[in-house]
Motif scaffolding. Structure first.
Motif, short mmCIF file in Angstrom:
data_model
loop_
_atom_site.label_atom_id
_atom_site.label_comp_id
_atom_site.label_asym_id
_atom_site.label_seq_id
_atom_site.Cartn_x
_atom_site.Cartn_y
_atom_site.Cartn_z
N UNK A 80 19.96 -85.02 -20.53
CA UNK A 80 19.48 -85.98 -19.52
C UNK A 80 19.19 -85.20 -18.24
N UNK A 81 17.91 -84.93 -18.02
CA UNK A 81 17.51 -84.13 -16.85
C UNK A 81 17.07 -85.00 -15.68
N UNK A 82 17.27 -86.32 -15.79
CA UNK A 82 16.84 -87.24 -14.75
C UNK A 82 17.73 -87.11 -13.51
N UNK A 83 17.10 -86.99 -12.35
CA UNK A 83 17.84 -87.00 -11.10
C UNK A 83 18.12 -88.44 -10.68
N UNK A 84 19.39 -88.74 -10.40
CA UNK A 84 19.74 -90.10 -9.97
C UNK A 84 18.89 -90.52 -8.77
N UNK A 85 18.65 -89.59 -7.86
CA UNK A 85 17.94 -89.90 -6.62
C UNK A 85 16.54 -90.45 -6.88
N UNK A 86 15.96 -90.16 -8.06
CA UNK A 86 14.59 -90.58 -8.35
C UNK A 86 14.51 -91.92 -9.07
N UNK A 87 15.66 -92.53 -9.36
CA UNK A 87 15.66 -93.74 -10.19
C UNK A 87 15.70 -95.01 -9.33
N UNK A 88 14.86 -96.00 -9.66
CA UNK A 88 14.90 -97.27 -8.95
C UNK A 88 15.97 -98.19 -9.52
N UNK A 129 19.29 -93.14 -5.15
CA UNK A 129 19.69 -92.37 -3.98
C UNK A 129 20.99 -92.91 -3.40
N UNK A 130 21.16 -94.23 -3.44
CA UNK A 130 22.41 -94.83 -2.95
C UNK A 130 23.57 -94.46 -3.88
N UNK A 131 23.32 -94.52 -5.20
CA UNK A 131 24.37 -94.17 -6.16
C UNK A 131 24.78 -92.71 -6.00
N UNK A 132 23.81 -91.82 -5.84
CA UNK A 132 24.12 -90.40 -5.67
C UNK A 132 24.94 -90.17 -4.40
N UNK A 133 24.62 -90.88 -3.34
CA UNK A 133 25.37 -90.74 -2.09
C UNK A 133 26.80 -91.25 -2.26
N UNK A 201 37.52 -90.06 -17.92
CA UNK A 201 36.88 -91.30 -17.48
C UNK A 201 35.78 -90.96 -16.49
N UNK A 202 34.63 -91.61 -16.67
CA UNK A 202 33.52 -91.50 -15.73
C UNK A 202 33.00 -92.91 -15.47
N UNK A 203 32.01 -93.02 -14.61
CA UNK A 203 31.30 -94.29 -14.42
C UNK A 203 29.93 -94.19 -15.07
N UNK A 204 29.36 -95.33 -15.41
CA UNK A 204 27.96 -95.42 -15.80
C UNK A 204 27.29 -96.45 -14.91
N UNK A 205 26.08 -96.15 -14.45
CA UNK A 205 25.35 -97.06 -13.58
C UNK A 205 24.04 -97.45 -14.26
N UNK A 206 23.60 -98.68 -14.02
CA UNK A 206 22.39 -99.19 -14.65
C UNK A 206 21.23 -99.06 -13.67
N UNK A 207 20.36 -98.10 -13.95
CA UNK A 207 19.19 -97.83 -13.11
C UNK A 207 17.96 -97.64 -13.99
N UNK A 208 16.84 -98.17 -13.55
CA UNK A 208 15.57 -97.98 -14.25
C UNK A 208 15.65 -98.38 -15.73
N UNK A 209 16.42 -99.45 -16.00
CA UNK A 209 16.45 -100.02 -17.34
C UNK A 209 17.43 -99.43 -18.32
N UNK A 210 18.28 -98.48 -17.90
CA UNK A 210 19.28 -97.95 -18.83
C UNK A 210 20.48 -97.41 -18.07
N UNK A 211 21.53 -97.09 -18.84
CA UNK A 211 22.77 -96.61 -18.26
C UNK A 211 22.73 -95.09 -18.07
N UNK A 212 23.29 -94.63 -16.94
CA UNK A 212 23.33 -93.21 -16.62
C UNK A 212 24.76 -92.80 -16.27
N UNK A 213 25.17 -91.63 -16.76
CA UNK A 213 26.53 -91.13 -16.51
C UNK A 213 26.68 -90.62 -15.07
#
Length: 261
Positions: A80-88, A129-133, A201-213
């Motif tokens: 998963x090379x997606x940057x959190x900062x780029x996800x809506x 960007x908010x999640x990454x911060x 344990x980690x969190x997963x956030x729902x951004x741009x239609x799917x879950x991200x670690x």
């Protein structure tokens, strides 16, 4: 990337000789179980689906109090090379029904108590960007200190103490992200580089239609974890639940990155 997972658990049960366990790697599009072995002498096993259809819980009925489990798996994890900062983010009214519940407060993650703080501290940011911060803030503000929390510690306690273990980091991220009106869920995983080695344990956030670690401890990259189960908080994803007390003899978890051609 491929990882090798090896788990050894030995407990002494009392009273009711049944245990509900969640330690097998979940079968998901982002991770493929290449091989898997389970040794569970003297146990009669039935399986039920995990929370949100992720992974399985195992009911084990034992013939004697001593419970000995050996589990190993080789898993391939999609990069998963997606940057959190780029996800809506997804507007609340457009979220899938099964995701909506992860916007709400839960037993350990009283996200409604942090809306004011999140608005003041992160209100100028949106989406990933908010999640990454939030992830970076939790990583800076908290100290990883074993023994500073227990089964009764909530995110309110952690916010005040600014210390804890991976469970507390994940709760903090979940609570703050939910307070920002972005779905977040608690995730039990096997992670490369976890110190000391254990269930992680980690969190997963729902951004741009799917879950991200999201791992605010900084121990694991998103593509270095194999998901076991998910839930609202730690209450939903315990690796073992028993009706009566259980005594620990041994628990060892090893997660190793494999060299691939």
């Amino acid at each position: 990337m491929q990882i090798q997972i090896d788990v050894a658990m030995e407990y002494e049960l009392s009273g009711d000789l049944r245990a509900c366990l969640a330690f097998e790697v979940a079968r998901m599009p982002v991770q493929t179980v290449l091989s898997e072995e389970l040794s569970f002498p003297g146990a009669s096993i039935t399986r039920v689906a995990g929370e949100s259809g992720v992974g399985q819980r195992m009911w084990a009925s034992l013939q004697a109090p001593r419970m000995s489990v050996r589990y190993s798996a080789k898993v391939e994890i999609a990069a998963d090379t997606t940057r959190l900062e780029d996800l809506p983010s997804t507007p609340r009214h457009a979220l899938p029904g099964e995701v909506l519940g992860f916007l709400r407060p839960s037993r350990y993650c009283q996200s409604d108590k942090f809306i004011g703080f999140v608005t003041r501290r992160f209100g100028h940011l949106d989406g990933g960007a908010k999640v990454a911060a939030i992830r970076d803030w939790v990583g800076r503000e908290m100290d990883y200190v074993p023994g500073t929390s227990d089964a009764n510690t909530t995110v309110v306690d952690t916010f005040a103490a600014r210390a804890g273990v991976c469970r507390d980091y994940a709760h903090m991220v979940c609570a703050l992200v939910r307070a920002a009106d972005i779905p977040a869920r608690y995730c039990s995983v096997y992670g490369v580089g976890v110190e000391p080695p254990d269930f992680h344990a980690i969190a997963q956030v729902f951004l741009d239609g799917r879950w991200h670690n999201v791992d605010a401890t900084g121990m694991c990259r998103p593509d270095e974890v194999a998901v076991i189960s998910v839930g609202r908080d730690a209450c939903d994803v315990a690796f073992m639940e028993t009706l009566d007390p259980a005594g620990l003899y041994e628990q060892n978890v090893s997660v190793m990155r494999l060299q691939t051609p």
